[in-house]
Scaffold this active site. Sequence first.
Site, short mmCIF file in Angstrom:
data_model
loop_
_atom_site.label_atom_id
_atom_site.label_comp_id
_atom_site.label_asym_id
_atom_site.label_seq_id
_atom_site.Cartn_x
_atom_site.Cartn_y
_atom_site.Cartn_z
N ASP A 280 45.60 40.41 43.27
CA ASP A 280 44.83 41.03 42.17
C ASP A 280 44.02 39.79 41.54
O ASP A 280 44.82 38.66 41.10
CB ASP A 280 45.89 41.37 41.05
N ILE B 67 42.09 39.09 38.82
CA ILE B 67 42.19 38.95 37.59
C ILE B 67 43.17 40.28 36.95
O ILE B 67 42.52 41.34 36.73
CB ILE B 67 40.93 39.06 36.66
N THR C 95 42.64 42.82 32.59
CA THR C 95 41.19 42.71 32.47
C THR C 95 40.79 42.99 30.80
O THR C 95 39.87 42.23 30.36
CB THR C 95 40.30 43.53 33.53
N ASP D 206 49.41 44.30 42.01
CA ASP D 206 49.75 44.00 40.60
C ASP D 206 51.29 43.56 40.93
O ASP D 206 51.42 42.71 39.74
CB ASP D 206 49.83 45.20 39.54
#
Length: 330
Positions: free
Chosen positions: A101, A103, A106, A248
């Site tokens: 992932d 970023i 976000t 994630d």
Amino acid sequence: MSANTQTLKPVDLRSILTFTVKLARTAGTLILEGSQAIQSTSDVNEKKNSVDLVTEYDVAVEELVKSEITKAYPSFKFIGEESYSSGTRNELTDDPTFCVDPIDGTTNFVHGFPFVCISLGLIYQKRPVLGVIYNPFLDHLYTGIEGQGSFLTRGNGQPLKLPLTNPKPLPSLQKALLAVEWGSDRGKKTLVPKSDSFLRLAGDPADGIAGGRMAHSIRSLGSAALNISMVAQGGLDLFWEIGCWAWDVCAGIVIAQEAGGAVVGSHAALAAATSAGSSIDPFKVTPEVLTGRKYLIIRAIPDTPNETGREAQLRIARDLYQTVEDSEPK
């Protein structure tokens, strides 16, 4: 495993970790650059608004990561949030696979709330074996390798073994500081069971909340990876989420497990593993758990005269799943 794929030994994983940490820090510089660009955007109606900038930097970070991985480990496969969003679907195999992932967090990234990270996990033989999570805003680096422990490095300091302090018993959800997230799907079908679950977790059964557990408190860091890292660290007792993705949680799973944490999949997975006569390990992260989009991570709990730490983790998992509602993510 394909014939031309190397076997990864512990020494190989340590070398990959060194590479991945350096890559995470390089990506962190780009993430900070993107945050500055967004914060300096004064006209919300201009062509390149904050949403465009988020997408631009999400893609840029993933492309940087993918490029560096391809150069260093050309035989490794790659699963990334942005690649998936653009239509690339790489199925899990036994081959080494980076799960990224670029970023995570976000919304925090847009608002300048400093809980944003890059999450870099490595899957090998269909299970997470290495994780790096780096928050460039706080300069916090979480790392973990299967069988070799997990650590937090703050700034230029020495790596600190996780959890940071000796774990304490967790007698009930009432004593728990837990993390949840609202998520991006705000439709009624998703939000009602989620908010009802939050109500029962927080509510006082003696003051009108049926089934209330009156948890010590509830937190939302806005990043699944950082929520899991905080569980591994010992700052949170547990994290429950429906709707996030493998990228994630992949890195965080390794970091949490190496800190003595337990990872559970869905309600159904826990029920199957704990049914009479079952030989399934309720804390085994199978490919179905990893990609199932339903996760519960519980911190390390010590043995006591009355129960082992593992028994305590299983008790907490059952209590949590008796309190919250299951639902299907979009």
